[in-house]
Scaffold this active site. Structure first.
Site, PDB file in Angstrom:
ATOM      1  N   ASP A  13      34.577  42.129  39.519  1.00 30.29           N
ATOM      2  CA  ASP A  13      33.473  42.963  39.033  1.00 30.29           C
ATOM      3  C   ASP A  13      33.793  44.456  39.106  1.00 30.29           C
ATOM      4  O   ASP A  13      33.013  45.247  39.643  1.00 30.29           O
ATOM      5  CB  ASP A  13      32.198  42.677  39.838  1.00 30.29           C
ATOM      6  CG  ASP A  13      31.876  41.197  39.927  1.00 30.29           C
ATOM      7  OD1 ASP A  13      32.126  40.479  38.952  1.00 30.29           O
ATOM      8  OD2 ASP A  13      31.383  40.761  40.987  1.00 30.29           O
ATOM      9  N   GLU A 192      24.992  39.563  31.711  1.00 30.79           N
ATOM     10  CA  GLU A 192      24.942  40.207  33.033  1.00 30.79           C
ATOM     11  C   GLU A 192      25.888  41.399  33.020  1.00 30.79           C
ATOM     12  O   GLU A 192      26.463  41.753  32.001  1.00 30.79           O
ATOM     13  CB  GLU A 192      25.344  39.197  34.123  1.00 30.79           C
ATOM     14  CG  GLU A 192      26.713  38.577  33.900  1.00 30.79           C
ATOM     15  CD  GLU A 192      27.065  37.484  34.897  1.00 30.79           C
ATOM     16  OE1 GLU A 192      26.493  37.476  35.997  1.00 30.79           O
ATOM     17  OE2 GLU A 192      27.920  36.639  34.570  1.00 30.79           O
TER      18      GLU A 192
END
Length: 533
Positions: A13, A192
């Site tokens: 991420d 997301e």
């Protein structure tokens, strides 16, 4: 050249921020403490870990958090002479709810001091802070919809209910104004990981889609207004490895645009390198970086064309060559734990370990399966083939409820451990192997080796992993000797056990001690060595 992945081992991420010539990448740490890792580079080729901001109870307490919960998808930015770090603390994994709380901390320097957190919201995860050129600040995050069957280990589209945007007031230190659902995502679904980048009057929205497994992708859209409506990229995706199963970098997605001082454009992304011939990734989700170009139509695309991320991409002018992987030796002679090492969940590490001046002393606490107090200190596995060694300088168990040793560890369902313990029938101190190769949901241990009586005194313990297999070794002053059978190293991976979306951190190797009698039996480790093979 930039050689991907740039951050090896569990570093997912990636959020990127540039301050002049300095570039910083923040990555998720999930249940590992301290929370968030920040690496620094000036040439995008060689990176150094410089900060772990969430290091005290006021900022983060993950005791009781299930496996693969904790800190998800931080966002790092720099504005107004401050570093801004947004992060989610996730308290639940299975079932309909996530219980994901979003916070903000700031610091004048990337190395701190980092402030106590400002609570933002709990509507979903993957928060991102965007500093607009008019001075206003906006929080974006994924919205989680619990009113659906598409939840749990195999997420489906309905639970991922779009990207929310709301203004943040830095003076009042709170969100303000209406909450808007600005982007529903593409048909790939599971939207997301939002990040905004403004260029020539366009708000470019980068999101992750497809879940963090093999359908993962970076999706792009743009709008003249921050609140939308957004039009999809003509190719929908900036990058994905979904349809190229033999690509070296799989599961590509979830990243952020980086513009260098000379105008060169890159995009971070997570990726994985499955073991050859398998769909298992012991190294977890790593960080990659791709060179990009703006097309004549104003859309961003990979510089090499297509959608598949490259292993080698052009570095900025004047960049150094990549530093080779070398063995790393750790001697626990100081008062601080080396930054490569982390522990699990608790903001009170003094309960788990202390530095004595010549050893790392682990205080035996709860079991290998605990979500609360586990005396486990470990570093990431960064290579498919490696050897790790540690010296257990002092440990005197008097019951089978006390054990200490060397472990390859993913979570409570995926581990192998070479442990010194006590076996009255074998005459006292013994060597044994405890193993749980993906046994979900029961988490039952296996004992694949007959306990071996041990001499008194220090012991050296080692593990060698070579692809999908690993083996333990020991010595008590003589030559190294193998112990037990070859074990399944691929079980210590994202996809083993409950499957592709069931967990998503990465393999660690390190030192562990437990004492389920509650007496806190200490174990002293004098050194640790990690070497790529």
């Amino acid at each position: 050249m930039i050689r991907n992945p740039i951050l090896r081992g569990f570093n997912p991420d990636p959020s990127v921020a540039r301050v002049g010539e300095d570039v910083y990448i923040a990555t998720s740490t999930f249940e590992w403490y301290p929370g968030v890792r920040i690496h620094h580079s000036r040439d995008l080729v060689n990176w150094r870990l410089v900060a772990r901001p969430l290091d005290r109870a006021a900022q983060l307490d993950m005791r009781g958090a299930p496996d693969s919960c904790g800190v998800w998808a931080p966002c790092l930015s720099f504005a107004d002479e401050l570093f801004w770090l947004i992060y989610t603390d996730v308290k639940r994994f299975d079932g309909n709810f996530k219980d994901a709380h979003n916070y903000l901390v700031t610091a004048p320097s990337v190395t701190g001091p980092w402030s106590d957190p400002v609570y933002l919201n709990s509507s979903g995860f993957d928060p991102s802070l965007f500093h607009d050129d008019d001075g206003r600040k906006w929080l974006l995050n994924q919205q989680w919809r619990h009113l659906t069957d598409g939840v749990g280990g195999q997420p489906r589209h309905p639970a991922f209910d779009g990207i929310l945007a709301q203004e943040y007031d830095p003076v009042a230190r709170r969100l303000t104004g209406p909450i808007r659902d600005i982007f529903a995502g593409s048909p790939r679904g599971l939207v997301e990981g939002p990040h905004l980048f403004k260029r020539e009057g366009w708000y470019h929205l980068t999101v992750a889609e497809g879940g963090t497994g093999y359908d993962h992708a970076v999706t792009m859209a743009r709008s003249r207004r921050l609140t939308g409506p957004y039009e999809l990229h003509p190719d929908t995706f900036l990058m994905t490895s979904k349809d190229v199963p033999d690509a070296p970098l799989q599961r590509a997605g979830h990243g952020q645009i980086l513009e260098m001082p000379d105008g060169a454009v890159y995009h971070t992304h997570l990726c994985s390198r499955p073991l050859p011939g398998t769909r298992r990734s012991p190294l977890g989700r790593e960080t990659g970086l791709q060179r990009c170009v703006w097309g004549e139509d104003g859309w961003l695309r990979l510089a090499q064309g297509g959608l598949v991320p490259a292993v080698e991409v052009d570095a900025p002018a004047g960049a150094a060559s990549p530093e080779p992987s070398r063995p790393v030796e750790y001697r626990f002679v100081g008062v601080a734990l080396p930054m490569d090492f982390q522990w699990l969940r608790t903001p009170y590490p003094g309960r788990l370990f202390t530095l004595t001046g010549d050893a790392l002393r682990l205080h035996g606490r709860e079991s290998l399966g605990s979500w609360y107090e586990q005396a486990l200190v470990a570093r990431r596995q960064e290579h498919h083939a490696y050897r790790a060694e540690t010296r257990l300088a002092a440990f005197a168990p008097d019951t089978y409820q006390q054990a200490a040793g060397l472990t390859t560890y993913y979570n409570r369902f995926k581990l192998h451990a070479l442990m010194v313990s006590h076996d009255a029938a074998a005459g006292g101190r013994t060597l044994t192997i405890m193993s749980c190769p993906g046994d979900w949901p029961d988490g039952r241990l296996r004992y694949p080796a007959t306990p071996l009586p041990l001499p008194d005194g220090p012991l050296d313990l080692a593990v060698e992993a070579r692809g999908a297999t690993q083996r333990f070794f020991w010595r008590g002053g003589g030559e190294w000797q193998p112990f037990g059978p070859e074990l399944d190293a691929s079980a210590i991976s994202d996809e083993a056990g409950r499957g592709e979306h069931g967990s998503f951190t990465g393999a660690f190797v390190g030192m562990v001690a437990f004492d389920t009698s509650g007496r806190g039996c200490p174990a002293d480790f004098a050194s640790f060595r990690y070497a790529p093979l």
